[in-house]
Every structure is written in structure tokens, then in C-alpha cells.
Scaffold this active site. Structure first.
Site, PDB file in Angstrom:
ATOM      1  N   ASP A  62       0.851  -1.202   0.000  1.00 16.46           N
ATOM      2  CA  ASP A  62       0.000   0.000   0.000  1.00 16.46           C
ATOM      3  C   ASP A  62       0.882   1.246   0.000  1.00 16.46           C
ATOM      4  O   ASP A  62       2.062   1.194   0.360  1.00 16.46           O
ATOM      5  CB  ASP A  62      -0.973   0.026   1.186  1.00 16.46           C
ATOM      6  CG  ASP A  62      -0.276   0.106   2.552  1.00 16.46           C
ATOM      7  OD1 ASP A  62       0.777  -0.543   2.714  1.00 16.46           O
ATOM      8  OD2 ASP A  62      -0.785   0.807   3.447  1.00 16.46           O
TER       9      ASP A  62
ATOM     10  N   GLU B  32       0.017  -0.962   5.912  1.00 14.92           N
ATOM     11  CA  GLU B  32       1.112  -0.417   6.735  1.00 14.92           C
ATOM     12  C   GLU B  32       0.933   1.078   6.912  1.00 14.92           C
ATOM     13  O   GLU B  32       1.155   1.612   7.993  1.00 14.92           O
ATOM     14  CB  GLU B  32       2.460  -0.715   6.078  1.00 14.92           C
ATOM     15  CG  GLU B  32       3.642  -0.586   7.042  1.00 14.92           C
ATOM     16  CD  GLU B  32       4.164   0.817   7.220  1.00 14.92           C
ATOM     17  OE1 GLU B  32       4.934   1.040   8.159  1.00 14.92           O
ATOM     18  OE2 GLU B  32       3.802   1.728   6.426  1.00 14.92           O
TER      19      GLU B  32
END
Ligand code: BES
Ligand code: ZN
Length: 455
Positions: A88, A153
Site C-alpha cells: 500500500d 502499513e
């Protein structure tokens, strides 16, 4: 190893082309409108793992974004590396400041520009290409390896701790390897042995039911924008010390020996200040810049919102004011306890003239490890082979919440071998990754399998 290095050198351009496709997927975890892109990115990652020769590739659902898993476990008797990274990325605003579109990776002067180039797709991809090169060159790896790549994250790894607890057996390994941090400086590769933790809060103040005419009502009610400024002003003193009672109770003091090590690193304070464009540096009195960044906690305002901010002038008393604040933590501060202390202090210093609402956002524990373990030494040799220079040991100010979880839940040491650079604009416009470091990182990663395989 030389054959593998030849293979890596020959394929240099192809790696960059493929990385461009990876960087084209706008996997922004913070924005709900990108949920499908995040999933597509998980699928792309899984397909790539399959292509490089990893096995048991799975896209595993969590209550949030999927975790992508793959392994190669045929090196009987050899150690197992658990490689962690994230697919991400951060949002791209302000978009107008990007010199090329954030999801059309562009190479300029040896650097590839795109959101996620350094943080963290480029560094993840480097490890995938190392697996590919070693498997194609030698038909096998000298170590066992498992990959878990997460998609949350950048929003605090909210589901990963549970994931790790629930998949303990599938994550069995000897060491964790992570490339999700910058190296110390250009030409100065490093191994990071400490990260700060984090506690994040949103503060909402309401003064009145609606915005008010500042002439008709100014002087009769409290102004929440002003109250917010007063409240925030009581969180830190002029010497940069956080004023929350109890905040420093659990801070592990910096040892003189460690301070001496920091002081030996090639850090040029003037250059640092110039590159940041800061008129003067500021931080906690009594500590150097590196000590402040790596070994001391801090309180920061991440954003504020209130009242009229458009062109021209509008005479108004805003009804509400909002601030997002966060604290970077060091060992042995606990994010939940710090959030409790912060909340108590906020409640105490906020006057009764406004309504106060505090929302807790994500957090993560700080982490620090001994770096005299054999895995760290092995990584040191691998990095020397890839970069032609022995790494220095540093700590970092950023956070990777799962690193503490790996230590606590799986009992595993982590080796943080980042190949980003401090000026690579992570989380900012024009994020980039130096392609020389990317390339050397592939060689170092391949060398790492050999080094760990012979431990
Ligand atoms: N790659 C960074 C972590 C990092 C940054 C490590 C700088 C070392 C130096 C990571 O992607 C990140 O940004 N993490 C967040 C975690 C947070 C959302 C809990 C951070 O540090 O803000
Ligand atoms: Zn990252």
C-alpha cells in the site's frame, strides 16, 4: 554468485520496466475510493510472486486489506527468512506539486519517480527480483524464504498483529528481513537497529452550535480556534520538551556509548538544514539532531482545521476546530499508556468553554534490537557486496508497527536493510528511488540468501 550477479546486471532495464507496472497501481490504503486498486495491487503482487518462482502464493483476506503470502521452502536444514514489506502507498496530495504524475513512473537522472517508489514497492520489488535471479541462475535458493506483504502499513497495520497471531505456524522462521526505511545517506548504506513507535489522536473542539457573526457574538463566547492554539501550546515547552505529565516516565535513556556512536556518523547538520529549507533547526534541548530523531520521543501537530481560510476576509467565529496530533515514542514507552496520559492532559488543559472530543487513531510500539546477532552480521557482508561499502548502524525516527510484533509474538529478530535515501520524498510529492541503489539492493539481497544460508 557471479553468475547471479551477471544475470542481475543483464536484466537491469527489464526490472525497471516491470517496476513501472507495479508503481502504476494506485494502492492508497487511506482512501476508501481506492479499495479496489488496493485489492488489484494485492493480486498483481501475487501474480508477480508466482512469476519469480515462489510457491504457495496466496492472497489472504483480513478484516481490512489482504495480506499476500508466498514461500519457497526446499532448502532442507537451512535457516528460513521471513521477508516483510507493504504494497500500500500514501495519498498523493498535493497533486499539483508532482513534476510527473504519481502513478506514471518516470525516470529522471537515475531516479524513478512515483508514489511508492521508495516506500515501499520499489524495495519490495528488489527482493522479488533477487529471488527470481537466484532461482533462474541456480535453480534453487540457499535458504528457505517466506514473504508476507501487507496492504495496511500506511494506516497503522491495524489487522496485522492479529494476522501474525493467527498464522504463527505459517510464519515460522529464523529471522525477519525488511526493506522499508532509508539508508543513512547517499553512498552510506546502513542497517537500522531501532525504530520509534507512534500514538495518534484527533482532537475536536466545539464552541457553539453554528458559526457566528464575530461582531454580534465576538467577546461573548470562546473561539475554538483560539482555544485549540492555547491547548496545543501546553503540550510542549519552548525547549522542545513534551509537557504531558508522565510522558517521559518509561523513556530508556540514551547511553553515552550510543551517543558517541551517533556522533561518529557522517552527519552534516548545516547540509541537513539547507536541504530541509529550515531557517533554524529545533528540538529538545540537550540533544543533538540524530539523538532527537532516533532516541527521543516527540509530540507533533500533523494538521489543523478551523474557520475561514479562503481568499478575502470573513468576520466569523468558527463553531469548531480540529487538530490531528501524534507522538513518536521510544523504548520503553507504551502507545496505549501514552495515549491515556495525553488524553488526561488534554482534558485538564481544555477550558469548560468548549466541548472536547478525542478520537484515538492508530499506534505502534517502538523497537530496538541488539545488532551483534549473526543475521545482522550476515546482512552486513551482503550489503558490502552489493554496495561496495560496509554498512553503518543507525536508528530511525519512523515506525513500522509490525516489527515489535514479530519480536513479541514470533520471538524473531529483524534485520532492517533499507535502500531508500533520506531525501526520497516518502509521503510527499515527487517520491523517488535511486535506481543504482535499487540495483545494488537486488545484488545485496541475493547475496544475503547465501550469507544466511551458510550460517
Ligand atoms: N517506511 C515507513 C517507515 C519508516 C520511515 C522507517 C522512515 C524508517 C524511517 C513506513 O511506511 C511508514 O511511513 N510508517 C508509518 C507508520 C504509521 C502509519 C503507524 C509512519 O512511520 O508514519
Ligand atoms: Zn513504508
Amino acid at each position: 554468485m557471479n553468475d547471479v550477479i551477471d544475470l542481475i546486471n543483464i536484466n537491469r532495464d527489464r526490472y525497471v520496466d516491470e517496476l513501472k507496472s507495479y508503481l502504476a497501481i494506485p494502492s492508497i490504503s487511506a482512501l476508501p475510493e481506492h479499495a479496489e486498486d488496493v485489492r488489484a495491487c494485492a493480486e498483481w503482487t501475487a501474480a508477480e510472486m508466482q512469476r519469480v518462482g515462489l510457491e504457495n502464493v496466496r492472497v489472504i483476506d483480513t478484516p481490512g486489506n489482504p495480506v499476500v503470502y508466498a514461500d519457497w521452502l526446499h532448502a532442507d536444514g537451512a535457516p528460513t527468512i521471513l521477508f516483510y514489506g507493504h504494497y500500500d502507498v500514501q495519498p498523493v496530495d498535493p497533486l499539483e506539486l508532482w513534476e510527473s504524475p504519481p502513478f506514471e513512473a518516470t525516470v529522471r537522472e537515475g531516479e524513478i519517480y512515483a508514489r511508492g517508489a521508495a516506500d515501499d514497492k520499489g524495495q519490495v520489488f528488489m527482493h522479488l527480483k533477487a529471488v527470481e535471479a537466484v532461482l533462474r541462475g541456480n535453480g534453487r535458493l540457499p535458504v528457505n524464504i517466506r514473504f508476507i506483504l501487507e496492504g495496511e502499513e500506511e494506516i497503522g497495520s491495524v489487522n496485522l498483529e492479529n494476522f501474525v497471531r493467527e498464522h504463527k505456524d505459517e510464519l515460522a522462521a529464523d529471522v525477519v528481513v525488511i526493506s522499508d526505511s532509508p539508508m543513512f545517506d547517499r553512498g552510506v548504506p546502513s542497517i537500522c537497529y531501532g525504530l520509534r513507535g507512534l500514538t495518534y489522536l484527533q482532537i475536536d473542539l466545539r464552541g457553539t452550535a453554528s458559526d457566528l457573526h464575530s461582531g454580534s457574538f465576538g467577546g461573548a463566547v470562546a473561539n475554538p480556534a483560539f482555544v485549540l492554539a492555547q491547548v496545543l501550546a501546553q503540550m510542549k515547552d519552548r525547549g522542545g520538551r513534551v509537557k504531558i505529565p508522565g510522558f517521559y516516565d518509561d523513556v530508556r535513556p540514551l547511553l553515552d556509548a550510543e551517543r558517541a556512536e551517533f556522533a561518529r556518523l557522517p552527519f552534516n547538520e548545516r547540509r541537513y538544514r539547507n536541504e530541509l529549507g529550515a531557517p533554524k533547526l529545533f528540538g529538545e534541548r540537550g540533544y543533538t539532531t540524530l539523538e532527537r530523531l532516533w532516541g527521543r520521543p516527540t509530540f507533533e501537530v500533523n494538521g489543523m482545521l478551523s474557520g475561514f481560510t479562503g481568499d478575502g476576509a470573513k468576520t466569523v467565529i468558527p463553531a469548531v476546530a480540529m487538530a490531528k496530533v501524534s507522538m513518536r515514542l521510544v523504548p520503553d514507552q507504551d502507545p496505549d499508556r501514552i495515549a491515556d496520559l495525553c488524553e488526561a492532559h488534554l482534558r485538564k488543559v481544555t477550558p469548560p468553554t468548549v466541548e472536547l472530543n478525542i478520537k484515538r487513531m492508530h499506534g505502534g510500539r517502538p523497537w530496538m534490537t541488539d545488532f551483534d546477532n549473526p543475521f545482522v552480521q550476515a546482512a552486513g557482508r551482503a550489503i558490502e557486496l552489493g554496495f561496495g561499502r560496509r554498512p553503518v548502524f543507525n536508528r530511525e525516527g519512523g515506525s513500522i508497527p509490525v516489527v515489535a510484533t514479530f519480536q513479541e509474538v514470533l520471538g524473531l529478530p529483524s534485520v532492517l536493510f533499507g535502500v531508500g535515501l533520506p531525501d526520497e520524498n516518502a509521503h510527499a510529492p515527487n517520491e523517488k528511488l535511486d535506481l543504482g541503489n535499487f540495483h545494488n539492493g537486488i545484488i545485496a539481497s541475493a547475496a544475503l540468501y547465501n550469507e544466511i544460508g551458510t550460517l
